[in-house]
Design an enzyme around this catalytic site. Sequence first.
Site, PDB file in Angstrom:
ATOM      1  N   SER A   3       0.824  -1.211   0.000  1.00 14.42           N
ATOM      2  CA  SER A   3       0.000   0.000   0.000  1.00 14.42           C
ATOM      3  C   SER A   3       0.859   1.261   0.000  1.00 14.42           C
ATOM      4  O   SER A   3       1.828   1.383   0.740  1.00 14.42           O
ATOM      5  CB  SER A   3      -0.888   0.002   1.245  1.00 14.42           C
ATOM      6  OG  SER A   3      -1.639   1.190   1.283  1.00 14.42           O
ATOM      7  N   ASN A  39       9.004   8.375   4.417  1.00 15.41           N
ATOM      8  CA  ASN A  39       7.919   9.058   3.728  1.00 15.41           C
ATOM      9  C   ASN A  39       6.983   9.650   4.752  1.00 15.41           C
ATOM     10  O   ASN A  39       6.827   9.142   5.858  1.00 15.41           O
ATOM     11  CB  ASN A  39       7.155   8.103   2.798  1.00 15.41           C
ATOM     12  CG  ASN A  39       6.076   7.334   3.519  1.00 15.41           C
ATOM     13  OD1 ASN A  39       4.970   7.855   3.750  1.00 15.41           O
ATOM     14  ND2 ASN A  39       6.368   6.108   3.907  1.00 15.41           N
ATOM     15  N   GLY A  54       1.137  11.310   4.567  1.00 21.29           N
ATOM     16  CA  GLY A  54      -0.027  11.798   5.325  1.00 21.29           C
ATOM     17  C   GLY A  54      -1.336  11.315   4.745  1.00 21.29           C
ATOM     18  O   GLY A  54      -2.346  12.026   4.777  1.00 21.29           O
ATOM     19  N   CYS A  92      -0.289   3.815  10.654  1.00 21.84           N
ATOM     20  CA  CYS A  92       0.374   4.865   9.887  1.00 21.84           C
ATOM     21  C   CYS A  92       1.006   5.877  10.821  1.00 21.84           C
ATOM     22  O   CYS A  92       0.312   6.547  11.580  1.00 21.84           O
ATOM     23  CB  CYS A  92      -0.604   5.586   8.965  1.00 21.84           C
ATOM     24  SG  CYS A  92       0.213   6.910   8.041  1.00 21.84           S
ATOM     25  N   LYS A  95      -3.304  -4.491   9.382  1.00 21.32           N
ATOM     26  CA  LYS A  95      -1.881  -4.176   9.186  1.00 21.32           C
ATOM     27  C   LYS A  95      -1.319  -3.568  10.463  1.00 21.32           C
ATOM     28  O   LYS A  95      -1.725  -2.481  10.873  1.00 21.32           O
ATOM     29  CB  LYS A  95      -1.729  -3.215   8.018  1.00 21.32           C
ATOM     30  CG  LYS A  95      -0.270  -2.912   7.693  1.00 21.32           C
ATOM     31  CD  LYS A  95      -0.132  -2.288   6.335  1.00 21.32           C
ATOM     32  CE  LYS A  95       1.284  -1.902   6.025  1.00 21.32           C
ATOM     33  NZ  LYS A  95       1.377  -1.216   4.728  1.00 21.32           N
ATOM     34  N   THR A 127       5.677   1.053   8.751  1.00 17.74           N
ATOM     35  CA  THR A 127       6.988   1.712   8.917  1.00 17.74           C
ATOM     36  C   THR A 127       7.299   2.083  10.376  1.00 17.74           C
ATOM     37  O   THR A 127       6.423   2.080  11.228  1.00 17.74           O
ATOM     38  CB  THR A 127       7.016   2.991   8.071  1.00 17.74           C
ATOM     39  OG1 THR A 127       5.902   3.801   8.455  1.00 17.74           O
ATOM     40  CG2 THR A 127       6.909   2.680   6.592  1.00 17.74           C
ATOM     41  N   GLY A 184      12.040   0.213   3.655  1.00 22.18           N
ATOM     42  CA  GLY A 184      13.171  -0.189   2.824  1.00 22.18           C
ATOM     43  C   GLY A 184      14.014  -1.265   3.484  1.00 22.18           C
ATOM     44  O   GLY A 184      13.725  -1.701   4.593  1.00 22.18           O
ATOM     45  N   GLY A 233       8.245  -5.461   4.500  1.00 23.88           N
ATOM     46  CA  GLY A 233       9.338  -4.675   5.039  1.00 23.88           C
ATOM     47  C   GLY A 233      10.654  -5.000   4.381  1.00 23.88           C
ATOM     48  O   GLY A 233      11.241  -6.045   4.643  1.00 23.88           O
TER      49      GLY A 233
HETATM   50  C1  LIG Z   1       5.566   6.355   0.090  1.00 20.69           C
HETATM   51  C2  LIG Z   1       4.907   5.347   0.966  1.00 20.69           C
HETATM   52  C3  LIG Z   1       3.530   5.435   1.218  1.00 20.69           C
HETATM   53  C4  LIG Z   1       2.886   4.519   2.037  1.00 20.69           C
HETATM   54  N1  LIG Z   1       1.550   4.602   2.236  1.00 20.69           N
HETATM   55  C5  LIG Z   1       0.909   3.635   2.963  1.00 20.69           C
HETATM   56  C6  LIG Z   1      -0.512   3.636   3.121  1.00 20.69           C
HETATM   57  O1  LIG Z   1      -1.208   4.470   2.579  1.00 20.69           O
HETATM   58  N2  LIG Z   1      -1.085   2.653   3.869  1.00 20.69           N
HETATM   59  C7  LIG Z   1      -0.346   1.668   4.487  1.00 20.69           C
HETATM   60  O2  LIG Z   1      -0.878   0.795   5.172  1.00 20.69           O
HETATM   61  N3  LIG Z   1       1.012   1.639   4.346  1.00 20.69           N
HETATM   62  C8  LIG Z   1       1.636   2.592   3.606  1.00 20.69           C
HETATM   63  N4  LIG Z   1       3.020   2.537   3.467  1.00 20.69           N
HETATM   64  C9  LIG Z   1       3.775   1.458   4.106  1.00 20.69           C
HETATM   65  C10 LIG Z   1       4.078   0.317   3.126  1.00 20.69           C
HETATM   66  O3  LIG Z   1       2.890  -0.263   2.657  1.00 20.69           O
HETATM   67  C11 LIG Z   1       4.948  -0.779   3.790  1.00 20.69           C
HETATM   68  O4  LIG Z   1       4.289  -1.301   4.922  1.00 20.69           O
HETATM   69  C12 LIG Z   1       6.291  -0.229   4.237  1.00 20.69           C
HETATM   70  O5  LIG Z   1       6.787   0.705   3.311  1.00 20.69           O
HETATM   71  C13 LIG Z   1       7.326  -1.319   4.437  1.00 20.69           C
HETATM   72  O6  LIG Z   1       7.579  -2.045   3.261  1.00 20.69           O
HETATM   73  P1  LIG Z   1       8.838  -1.691   2.277  1.00 20.69           P
HETATM   74  O7  LIG Z   1      10.045  -1.675   3.132  1.00 20.69           O
HETATM   75  O8  LIG Z   1       8.823  -2.812   1.261  1.00 20.69           O
HETATM   76  O9  LIG Z   1       8.535  -0.374   1.669  1.00 20.69           O
HETATM   77  C14 LIG Z   1       3.651   3.474   2.638  1.00 20.69           C
HETATM   78  C15 LIG Z   1       5.033   3.382   2.393  1.00 20.69           C
HETATM   79  C16 LIG Z   1       5.675   4.294   1.570  1.00 20.69           C
HETATM   80  C17 LIG Z   1       7.140   4.168   1.342  1.00 20.69           C
END
Ligand SMILES: Cc1cc2nc3c(=O)[nH]c(=O)nc-3n(C[C@H](O)[C@H](O)[C@H](O)COP(=O)(O)O)c2cc1C
Lengths: 304, 304, 224, 224
Positions: free
Chosen positions: B21, B69, B72, B132, B166, B194, B218, B244
């Site tokens: 997401s 990020n 918001g 979030c 989540k 995150t 990341g 993650g």
């Molecule tokens: C730019 C950005 C926007 C995100 N927006 C959402 C969101 O709207 N809803 C949500 O549950 N997680 C959101 N996340 C979290 C990601 O879905 C994910 O849980 C998190 O980035 C960890 O995975 P990754 O390390 O593969 O990015 C966002 C992450 C990023 C980087």
Amino acid sequence: MVDLSLQVFGATFQNPILLASGTCGYGQEYSGVIDVDALGGIVTKAVTPKRRRGNLPTRITETPAGMINSIGLANVGLEGFKREKLPWIQENLRSAQVLVNVAGWTVEDFVGVVEGLNEEVGFLGYEINVSCPNVKGGTLFGTDEKALAVLVKALRESTSRPLIIKLTPNVPDIGVFAEICEANGADGLSTINTFPGMVIDVDTRRAVIGNETGGVSGPAILPMGVYATRVAATRVDLPVIGIGGVRNAKDALQYLLAGASLIQIGTAMFVDPFTAPEVVAGISEFCEKHGVGEISELIGALEA
Amino acid sequence: MVDLSLQVFGATFQNPILLASGTCGYGQEYSGVIDVDALGGIVTKAVTPKRRRGNLPTRITETPAGMINSIGLANVGLEGFKREKLPWIQENLRSAQVLVNVAGWTVEDFVGVVEGLNEEVGFLGYEINVSCPNVKGGTLFGTDEKALAVLVKALRESTSRPLIIKLTPNVPDIGVFAEICEANGADGLSTINTFPGMVIDVDTRRAVIGNETGGVSGPAILPMGVYATRVAATRVDLPVIGIGGVRNAKDALQYLLAGASLIQIGTAMFVDPFTAPEVVAGISEFCEKHGVGEISELIGALEA
Amino acid sequence: MMVGYGSEGYAVPFLPRPNSVAATIDGSVGLLIRIFGEGSRRLAQLDAGDSVLLLGPLGVGFDLGQAPRKVLCVAGGVGLAPFILLPRWAREALPDAEVHVLYGERDAAAVFDAGKLRELTGIDAEIWTEDGSLGRKGRITDGLELGDIDLVLACGPTPMLKAVRELALDSGTACQLAVEEHMACGMGTCIGCIVETVDPTTGEQRYARACIEGPVFRAEQLPW
Amino acid sequence: MMVGYGSEGYAVPFLPRPNSVAATIDGSVGLLIRIFGEGSRRLAQLDAGDSVLLLGPLGVGFDLGQAPRKVLCVAGGVGLAPFILLPRWAREALPDAEVHVLYGERDAAAVFDAGKLRELTGIDAEIWTEDGSLGRKGRITDGLELGDIDLVLACGPTPMLKAVRELALDSGTACQLAVEEHMACGMGTCIGCIVETVDPTTGEQRYARACIEGPVFRAEQLPW
Ligand SMILES: Cc1cc2nc3c(=O)[nH]c(=O)nc-3n(C[C@H](O)[C@H](O)[C@H](O)COP(=O)(O)O)c2cc1C
Ligand SMILES: Cc1cc2nc3c(=O)[nH]c(=O)nc-3n(C[C@H](O)[C@H](O)[C@H](O)COP(=O)(O)OP(=O)(O)OC[C@H]3O[C@@H](n4cnc5c(N)ncnc54)[C@H](O)[C@@H]3O)c2cc1C
Ligand SMILES: Cc1cc2nc3c(=O)[nH]c(=O)nc-3n(C[C@H](O)[C@H](O)[C@H](O)COP(=O)(O)OP(=O)(O)OC[C@H]3O[C@@H](n4cnc5c(N)ncnc54)[C@H](O)[C@@H]3O)c2cc1C
Ligand SMILES: Cc1cc2nc3c(=O)[nH]c(=O)nc-3n(C[C@H](O)[C@H](O)[C@H](O)COP(=O)(O)O)c2cc1C
Ligand code: FES
Ligand code: FES
């Protein structure tokens, strides 16, 4: 070199850079490589009431921009520390400040180590480790508001030396725990300890770490450490020691601006043992370049 | 290609790789670059009751092996989603499963979005974002055991579609929150969102992110995500979606072995938009090499 | 010796890797590297002028202290590294001693250039390959006879070390083994690289740090 | 165009960087890079044969749609990049149009090779330096006259863009500005690269994504 000295916990730190607990042994291990006594100070490996072997190997592995350790508080114990380690510290660390990192599982464990050391000279105060993810119950006090209050109060009664509580970031709001420490008489806070983490070797289908999980440290956690430091520093009036992922002067300056009075460096010393003196030099250069007369001008100087 | 399909939430996923997401818009943005419909699925950007502009710029910055990020929850809102985004999804995502990420500040917010979408077709279920860190109160439900129980119960009553919660890693024990979700009727869990983090530009003395803080994602958080997934998967009987730091097949396999049934990829898609299809291919190769006939053999297959 | 790249680039590898000093030539050190993962690949790809961080020498190496007359070095794979330097050094320290090197690999393709090895060590190593594609066929420990050996030194995979240890203890031959462990600091501070050891006299077991108390241990010290 | 290095090496830079396509020659793209931080340094150090990830072209570029007869390009610093390609492209699209380039830098040392620039663009740019060490002295916007210009295009630091925008709105000259924002995806998915925009007809303000709705916006769209 700009004068980087500052007063914290009623003592003079010649500069704000300390070596983090568990990453510098008892200071002696680095002698011959860097001049430990030229740093702001060191924090010893955790001292527990009794000598501990620690966890099974493998204890160490790599992660993206970081590492996991699962040492399990292996240490020489209170008596071993007094007999085998403190004499070297007393003799050799005359300008650098020394904090003794204390760990345990009950209030009595912590108080026992502190009281066992109160009469000794050669160190400034205690860093209380309520945040070790590598032993069962290691974060108990760090994640339980009531238990933390009881512990800090008991420790306050057991010593007049500076008492710094090292917090875990694995809580919804580290500020709550910071406030509890302040309310119960702590002199300072250290933020942060490691995050629980795990690495699996997909070929063997086993956890790389013998104990399955361990604590994540290193540059990977830098933004989390700066955040936690900022939260703690804005919520309490105590000096905060910023920890987590520092590898250069810019990183350390982030912590200062976020509100840290002192900074600890851990994992980066494994990557390059000259990191700490280079960070000291880099902060000095920054001060020169930006006309900063006193390091204290930078503490919490984040602009909105 | 080994057949990587598996049954989760009563539906067929052609492979276990989903886009996370907030990192894949509503799927459409990637079309023309990768074949989104060949993936296991996507999770939409959060949908809130009303359209949201989101946070001030700067919203994005880099960290060691990761990024912050602070979007918001900028999104088109429930009605905008139905009108502007769902039609494309219905038309184009016929093999990939779609989960709608839902966010809000009150139980009514969440229930409102879910009820507002129940009658629509073209998606499988909901991923409920109680984690979030980028909006005030965004992690409220994710860090408060009682509030989470109430929310999950209310959501369960509002839909028969798969309900995946989540979770945030910013708690002492994510297993407790996993258990609450299970006890109140959730169908699955997503671990992790995150970590709160902050980056300071030491030259300007300002936070780089407009909102000061944001969420760290990341590779930096890979070991934390694997750990949280392992804890959640061993504590409940629900399918867990591991999230993650995944950037290659090995990382995804770590999550599967830790107990994840599905895996989401977020940040790595920014670094290289071909990551997701490459991870699918890499898992397939691994299965071939190791004689794995069904992907489900790998789920939770960590050896002690 | 720890070999690393600093933390500025968040580069892989993040932690430095322990490596044996395989050669010292005019104040330079030489390493023998087998490409295994990211660390060794990066090291092997260095060009002249590139910089790495070297920390060392560290820890306890092989000890020729008891004036042995026949020294046998048993090298498995890249465990050959310490035995490239050792024969010349042994000849200087013990002019009367005989030094033999047994060197085993999986197959011929893995074997380090035999001519180069002779040039560096000044002796002919006895080469074994598991598939017999070069030298003798089998595992290096298959035909190991310690009859008239005074000191056996071994470096290589743990199963090989265990086999050498067994034979040495059986025949009463002095034996030193270089063990491998994950390391972070290389200096004894992190207590990460522990190896279970036993005090041969008291029987007391404890964890020793491979980086500074090892990596070479006497066979009696390892309760395998 | 996003330029990155993949995530395997956890390399710096971790995120790809947005860059303008400065030239296209026989199917290759050329970039104009100013070394600023880690991303640009790494890019500048690439050798032939090294690989990077390129994603693009992305977003909305300068638009010559209204058949202007006199086009003025205002380039501040590395904002010169898009104006290397543009003059030739404009001459093809609008054979009758005149294209001028004003190019400003801090000092002579920063100025891109004027001969090379002429060769690439086919025209002579008017060069300004703040310290007067090359070309005209001052800020590029100091002497800016839009009198008979039909279309002004600008790329450079935000203060420069604001000054150009003011002048253009005052004189009623059509004006397009390329803005800079931190980017992650470059494809509109992350909603990270937002710029406040205004709908000139309704006055409604909203955040636009610089990566796909920009980076070029019309002066009227930016409520600066
Ligand atoms: C730019 C950005 C926007 C995100 N927006 C959402 C969101 O709207 N809803 C949500 O549950 N997680 C959101 N996340 C979290 C990601 O879905 C994910 O849980 C998190 O980035 C960890 O995975 P990754 O390390 O593969 O990015 C966002 C992450 C990023 C980087
Ligand atoms: C005392 C000592 C001397 C050594 N001397 C040499 C030498 O002369 N030449 C040589 O090629 N290799 C030597 N090694 C091995 C070397 O340290 C590396 O483990 C090896 O090069 C593989 O690292 P990599 O980064 O290429 O692989 P990676 O992909 O990092 O790792 C491959 C495997 O090695 C394991 N590993 C990772 N880090 C370490 C670590 N710090 N310590 C031990 N294992 C680890 C991983 O778990 C994985 O299973 C020595 C090891 C030790 C302990
Ligand atoms: C549409 C667009 C086109 C561009 N075209 C060119 C070009 O043709 N040539 C050129 O040299 N540069 C161009 N840039 C700038 C380029 O993207 C980089 O910001 C610049 O190269 C500095 O990156 P760095 O990694 O070297 O420095 P860093 O050390 O990463 O950053 C230096 C400064 O840039 C900021 N920054 C970091 N990441 C970003 C980001 N993703 N977006 C914006 N700012 C960031 C940092 O906060 C810091 O203040 C363009 C930018 C945009 C938005
Ligand atoms: C090998 C190792 C051992 C550690 N041992 C301790 C310890 O005994 N007590 C403690 O409070 N923290 C311990 N820590 C945590 C560090 O002091 C520090 O909080 C953490 O590593 C984050 O800082 P860094 O990213 O600079 O390493 C240890 C960390 C490492 C890597
Ligand atoms: S590697 Fe740190 S103690 Fe040995
Ligand atoms: S960079 Fe992601 S939306 Fe623009």
